[in-house]
Motif scaffolding. Structure first.
Motif, mmCIF file in Angstrom:
data_model
loop_
_atom_site.group_PDB
_atom_site.id
_atom_site.type_symbol
_atom_site.label_atom_id
_atom_site.label_comp_id
_atom_site.label_asym_id
_atom_site.label_seq_id
_atom_site.Cartn_x
_atom_site.Cartn_y
_atom_site.Cartn_z
ATOM 1 N N LEU A 21 0.809 -1.223 0.000
ATOM 2 C CA LEU A 21 0.000 0.000 0.000
ATOM 3 C C LEU A 21 0.838 1.266 0.000
ATOM 4 O O LEU A 21 0.292 2.369 0.096
ATOM 5 C CB LEU A 21 -0.947 0.005 1.208
ATOM 6 N N GLN A 22 2.184 1.114 -0.067
ATOM 7 C CA GLN A 22 3.106 2.246 -0.081
ATOM 8 C C GLN A 22 2.846 3.169 1.112
ATOM 9 O O GLN A 22 2.705 4.390 0.971
ATOM 10 C CB GLN A 22 3.006 3.016 -1.400
ATOM 11 N N ALA A 23 2.820 2.563 2.296
ATOM 12 C CA ALA A 23 2.513 3.298 3.523
ATOM 13 C C ALA A 23 3.792 3.778 4.194
ATOM 14 O O ALA A 23 4.825 3.106 4.161
ATOM 15 C CB ALA A 23 1.723 2.407 4.481
ATOM 16 N N SER A 24 3.721 4.950 4.820
ATOM 17 C CA SER A 24 4.842 5.480 5.586
ATOM 18 C C SER A 24 4.869 4.845 6.973
ATOM 19 O O SER A 24 3.953 4.110 7.362
ATOM 20 C CB SER A 24 4.700 6.996 5.736
ATOM 21 N N LEU A 25 5.921 5.138 7.740
ATOM 22 C CA LEU A 25 6.029 4.590 9.091
ATOM 23 C C LEU A 25 4.871 5.065 9.961
ATOM 24 O O LEU A 25 4.281 4.286 10.712
ATOM 25 C CB LEU A 25 7.366 4.998 9.719
ATOM 26 N N ALA A 26 4.529 6.354 9.872
ATOM 27 C CA ALA A 26 3.425 6.888 10.679
ATOM 28 C C ALA A 26 2.109 6.205 10.322
ATOM 29 O O ALA A 26 1.289 5.905 11.196
ATOM 30 C CB ALA A 26 3.311 8.398 10.488
ATOM 31 N N GLU A 27 1.894 5.941 9.030
ATOM 32 C CA GLU A 27 0.660 5.260 8.615
ATOM 33 C C GLU A 27 0.643 3.817 9.110
ATOM 34 O O GLU A 27 -0.408 3.314 9.532
ATOM 35 C CB GLU A 27 0.541 5.310 7.093
ATOM 36 N N SER A 192 -6.959 12.484 20.552
ATOM 37 C CA SER A 192 -6.088 13.642 20.346
ATOM 38 C C SER A 192 -4.675 13.359 20.844
ATOM 39 O O SER A 192 -3.693 13.744 20.201
ATOM 40 C CB SER A 192 -6.663 14.866 21.065
ATOM 41 N N LEU A 193 -4.561 12.679 21.987
ATOM 42 C CA LEU A 193 -3.242 12.372 22.538
ATOM 43 C C LEU A 193 -2.446 11.471 21.594
ATOM 44 O O LEU A 193 -1.284 11.733 21.280
ATOM 45 C CB LEU A 193 -3.395 11.711 23.904
ATOM 46 N N VAL A 194 -3.070 10.404 21.136
ATOM 47 C CA VAL A 194 -2.360 9.472 20.256
ATOM 48 C C VAL A 194 -2.037 10.131 18.918
ATOM 49 O O VAL A 194 -0.958 9.912 18.345
ATOM 50 C CB VAL A 194 -3.188 8.188 20.061
ATOM 51 N N TRP A 195 -2.927 10.936 18.396
ATOM 52 C CA TRP A 195 -2.665 11.652 17.143
ATOM 53 C C TRP A 195 -1.409 12.515 17.279
ATOM 54 O O TRP A 195 -0.544 12.533 16.390
ATOM 55 C CB TRP A 195 -3.866 12.514 16.770
ATOM 56 N N ALA A 196 -1.293 13.228 18.391
ATOM 57 C CA ALA A 196 -0.120 14.083 18.612
ATOM 58 C C ALA A 196 1.158 13.251 18.682
ATOM 59 O O ALA A 196 2.197 13.632 18.125
ATOM 60 C CB ALA A 196 -0.303 14.896 19.893
ATOM 61 N N LEU A 197 1.107 12.109 19.360
ATOM 62 C CA LEU A 197 2.292 11.270 19.491
ATOM 63 C C LEU A 197 2.736 10.676 18.159
ATOM 64 O O LEU A 197 3.927 10.465 17.928
ATOM 65 C CB LEU A 197 2.015 10.141 20.494
ATOM 66 N N VAL A 198 1.788 10.406 17.279
ATOM 67 C CA VAL A 198 2.137 9.866 15.967
ATOM 68 C C VAL A 198 2.705 10.941 15.062
ATOM 69 O O VAL A 198 3.663 10.710 14.313
ATOM 70 C CB VAL A 198 0.899 9.207 15.318
ATOM 71 N N GLU A 199 2.147 12.148 15.104
ATOM 72 C CA GLU A 199 2.572 13.209 14.210
ATOM 73 C C GLU A 199 3.894 13.842 14.639
ATOM 74 O O GLU A 199 4.647 14.344 13.794
ATOM 75 C CB GLU A 199 1.494 14.298 14.136
ATOM 76 N N ALA A 200 4.204 13.830 15.919
ATOM 77 C CA ALA A 200 5.372 14.554 16.426
ATOM 78 C C ALA A 200 6.690 14.124 15.795
ATOM 79 O O ALA A 200 7.520 14.985 15.461
ATOM 80 C CB ALA A 200 5.438 14.426 17.945
ATOM 81 N N PRO A 201 6.982 12.811 15.616
ATOM 82 C CA PRO A 201 8.290 12.444 15.044
ATOM 83 C C PRO A 201 8.533 13.026 13.659
ATOM 84 O O PRO A 201 9.667 13.400 13.342
ATOM 85 C CB PRO A 201 8.215 10.906 14.989
ATOM 86 N N GLY A 202 7.509 13.094 12.824
ATOM 87 C CA GLY A 202 7.700 13.620 11.480
ATOM 88 C C GLY A 202 7.592 15.132 11.405
ATOM 89 O O GLY A 202 8.388 15.800 10.735
ATOM 90 N N ALA A 203 6.619 15.702 12.106
ATOM 91 C CA ALA A 203 6.374 17.144 12.008
ATOM 92 C C ALA A 203 7.152 17.948 13.035
ATOM 93 O O ALA A 203 7.367 19.145 12.855
ATOM 94 C CB ALA A 203 4.878 17.424 12.164
ATOM 95 N N GLY A 204 7.574 17.312 14.128
ATOM 96 C CA GLY A 204 8.251 18.032 15.195
ATOM 97 C C GLY A 204 7.305 18.318 16.349
ATOM 98 O O GLY A 204 6.095 18.491 16.157
ATOM 99 N N TRP A 205 7.877 18.364 17.554
ATOM 100 C CA TRP A 205 7.044 18.543 18.744
ATOM 101 C C TRP A 205 6.501 19.955 18.901
ATOM 102 O O TRP A 205 5.582 20.179 19.685
ATOM 103 C CB TRP A 205 7.850 18.152 19.985
ATOM 104 N N THR A 206 7.066 20.905 18.173
ATOM 105 C CA THR A 206 6.576 22.291 18.275
ATOM 106 C C THR A 206 5.686 22.673 17.093
ATOM 107 O O THR A 206 5.232 23.816 17.013
ATOM 108 C CB THR A 206 7.760 23.261 18.356
ATOM 109 N N ALA A 423 13.172 12.443 3.922
ATOM 110 C CA ALA A 423 12.554 11.471 3.032
ATOM 111 C C ALA A 423 13.032 10.050 3.310
ATOM 112 O O ALA A 423 12.291 9.088 3.113
ATOM 113 C CB ALA A 423 12.857 11.849 1.574
ATOM 114 N N MET A 424 14.264 9.899 3.782
ATOM 115 C CA MET A 424 14.845 8.580 4.029
ATOM 116 C C MET A 424 14.432 8.006 5.368
ATOM 117 O O MET A 424 14.474 6.793 5.575
ATOM 118 C CB MET A 424 16.374 8.668 3.969
ATOM 119 N N GLN A 425 14.067 8.861 6.308
ATOM 120 C CA GLN A 425 13.860 8.434 7.696
ATOM 121 C C GLN A 425 12.842 7.309 7.828
ATOM 122 O O GLN A 425 13.050 6.340 8.552
ATOM 123 C CB GLN A 425 13.440 9.649 8.533
ATOM 124 N N SER A 426 11.727 7.399 7.114
ATOM 125 C CA SER A 426 10.675 6.395 7.246
ATOM 126 C C SER A 426 11.155 5.028 6.775
ATOM 127 O O SER A 426 10.896 4.009 7.426
ATOM 128 C CB SER A 426 9.444 6.822 6.439
#
Length: 496
Positions: A21-27, A192-206, A423-426
């Motif tokens: 499915l060409q999914a990223s790590l977050a997906e 909301s809590l889990v969504w934030a924890l999933v998005e933070a590694p890619g988007a950044g905590w701030t 781009a390589m991180q995932s």
């Protein structure tokens, strides 16, 4: 067992899902998060539904819904649909779990409940650990879809036997109305809590995509706590947390699930990506964990009957911490015997912690709140699993970004720039490597070695943190009350 199996069977299927499915790590994390989130959010509500409409009825509804959702997952053509159906599967799993516990409680006399729950825990532990084995066999032979379609024959047998053998139980119609406001507030807060924890590694905590759901979690979490003081029959009575054993038991259940689900998520990528094992062989590497959890759970139940929950729980936490520490030492040439010892220690420890924490939670509340306590115990376990993949995933991603350029330079390769690194991180976090098109054998080997080194750096740190957390949890468990669960209560542990 079907509900528990689907919590871990996806660990081996994740790499195949990602490729197909060409999914990223977050997906891919959301493939796990969605299921665990559906369970965690709905368990307590489902327990109240069982009280109101009968455990047998809710059990059968849960079986049918679980099977239908499993078929929908297997037919999904994109990762978004797959995650949506995994959430639905988790919700129906939440209907099943409290109903199964309620059926046990009403079918066995008090003097045999301990044996029943001991066997129940053994089957659940074995199913949790058997997921990677069964997943490896199914994915290798038929593709990742088979990991979910296996629920069709299993569910058909469960439905047939349930209709034939399960006696109709008498629902409790005396309870007050459902706390729908509490359900809504808790659902939004956890999501909301889990969504934030999933998005933070890619988007950044701030980043806004991280801070906004964290703010929603804070607001709705606070509103939930304040609201639960108002209803006559609240979703989660806050008074039960005045007992320190109950509060500590919930925390320990969270930490236990965090270590188990989080470990399986990244160990699978290590086995298949770094060591290059097939899904079947990767599942066989996890056999010691499965076997130990299946054997140790009933023994842990008998031990708790004799000496209480405190000492076995502390011993289990220390054993789990040492097992996680050994896993933090894995390398590209680690022998199977070393991995087996780590999993044996982890399996024995997790069995003791799961049994002890369950006894601390369920055995230290009044009987009239036993259903709420059971739902809370299972919610803590499922939410802990979601937090485990999110938190350890964040640690893994940040470490790879920090160390990958250095490993490239050490291999006499041009270090990737910021854009390339993102781009390589995932791919690297899944045990892979981004090899330039047309690269010769020497360049391919150098890029792969550097990528695997960065992956191991992240995995070592993630498991080291998990081991330290479990060691600190052992110190927290010292505050648990001594003696057997439920000792000194003025009412029996269970009513039949």
């Amino acid at each position: 067992m079907m509900v528990a199996l689907d919590g871990t069977i996806v660990a081996v299927a994740n790499p195949a899902i990602g490729r197909d499915l060409q999914a990223s790590l977050a997906e891919l994390q959301w493939v796990t998060h969605g299921y665990l989130l559906g369970l965690a959010v709905f368990l307590i509500t489902a327990g109240k539904l069982g009280d109101r409409f009968g455990y047998r009825r809710m059990y059968l509804v849960g079986v049918v819904g679980f099977v239908v959702a499993s078929v929908a997952i297997a037919l999904s053509s994109g990762v978004v649909l797959l995650v949506a159906f995994r959430i639905l599967q988790g919700i129906f799993g939440a209907v099943l779990s409290p109903a199964a516990m309620g059926l046990l409680r009403t079918s066995f006399p008090p003097e045999r409940l301990g044996r029943a729950f001991g066997l129940f825990g053994s089957l659940l532990s074995a199913a949790n650990a058997a997921g990677p084995i069964a997943g490896g066999l199914l994915v290798s032979a038929f593709g990742w879809q088979a990991a979910f379609l296996i629920n069709v024959p299993v569910g058909a047998v469960a439905l047939g036997l349930g209709l034939w053998l399960l006696a109709t139980d008498r629902p409790d119609t005396t309870r007050a109305r459902f706390d729908l406001t509490g359900v809504a507030l808790l659902t939004v807060a956890i999501f909301s809590l889990v969504w934030a924890l999933v998005e933070a590694p890619g988007a950044g905590w701030t980043a806004a995509v991280t801070l906004a759901p964290l703010a929603v979690f804070a607001v709705f979490g606070a509103a939930f706590v304040l609201w639960e003081r108002r209803p006559a029959d609240p979703l989660l009575p806050l008074a039960i947390f005045r007992n320190p054993s109950v509060s500590i038991g919930v925390v320990l259940m969270l930490l236990m699930a965090l270590s188990l689900i989080g470990s399986l998520f990244f160990v699978t990528f290590y086995l298949q990506g770094v060591l290059g094992l097939s899904p079947t062989r990767a599942g066989m590497f996890l056999l010691p964990l499965m076997a130990m959890m299946g054997i140790a759970s009933p023994l842990a139940g008998r031990l708790l009957d004799r000496v209480g929950a405190k000492i076995p729980t502390i011993a289990g936490l220390l054993s789990s911490a040492f097992g996680l520490f050994l896993l933090s030492r894995l390398d590209t040439d680690t022998a199977f015997a070393f991995v087996a010892v780590a999993f044996l220690l982890l399996g024995a420890g997790l069995s003791l912690v799961m049994t002890g924490a369950t006894a601390a939670i369920v055995g230290n509340v009044p009987v009239r709140l036993a259903g709420v306590a059971s739902g809370m115990q299972q919610s803590a376990m499922q939410l802990g699993g979601s937090l485990g993949t999110a938190v350890l995933g964040a640690v893994m991603s940040m470490t790879i970004i920090a160390t990958l350029p250095g490993h490239y330079r050490a291999a006499d390769l041009a270090a990737p720039g910021a854009g390339e690194l993102a781009a390589m991180q995932s791919t690297v976090a899944q045990g892979g490597a981004v090899v330039p098109e047309g690269a010769d054998a020497a360049l391919t080997q150098a890029v792969t070695a550097a990528s695997h080194a960065a992956f191991l750096d992240g995995m070592h740190l993630a498991f080291g943190i998990a081991a330290a957390v479990m060691a600190l949890a052992a110190a927290l468990a010292l505050l648990m009350r001594p003696g057997t669960a439920g000792a000194g209560q003025a009412e029996p542990v269970a009513h039949v």
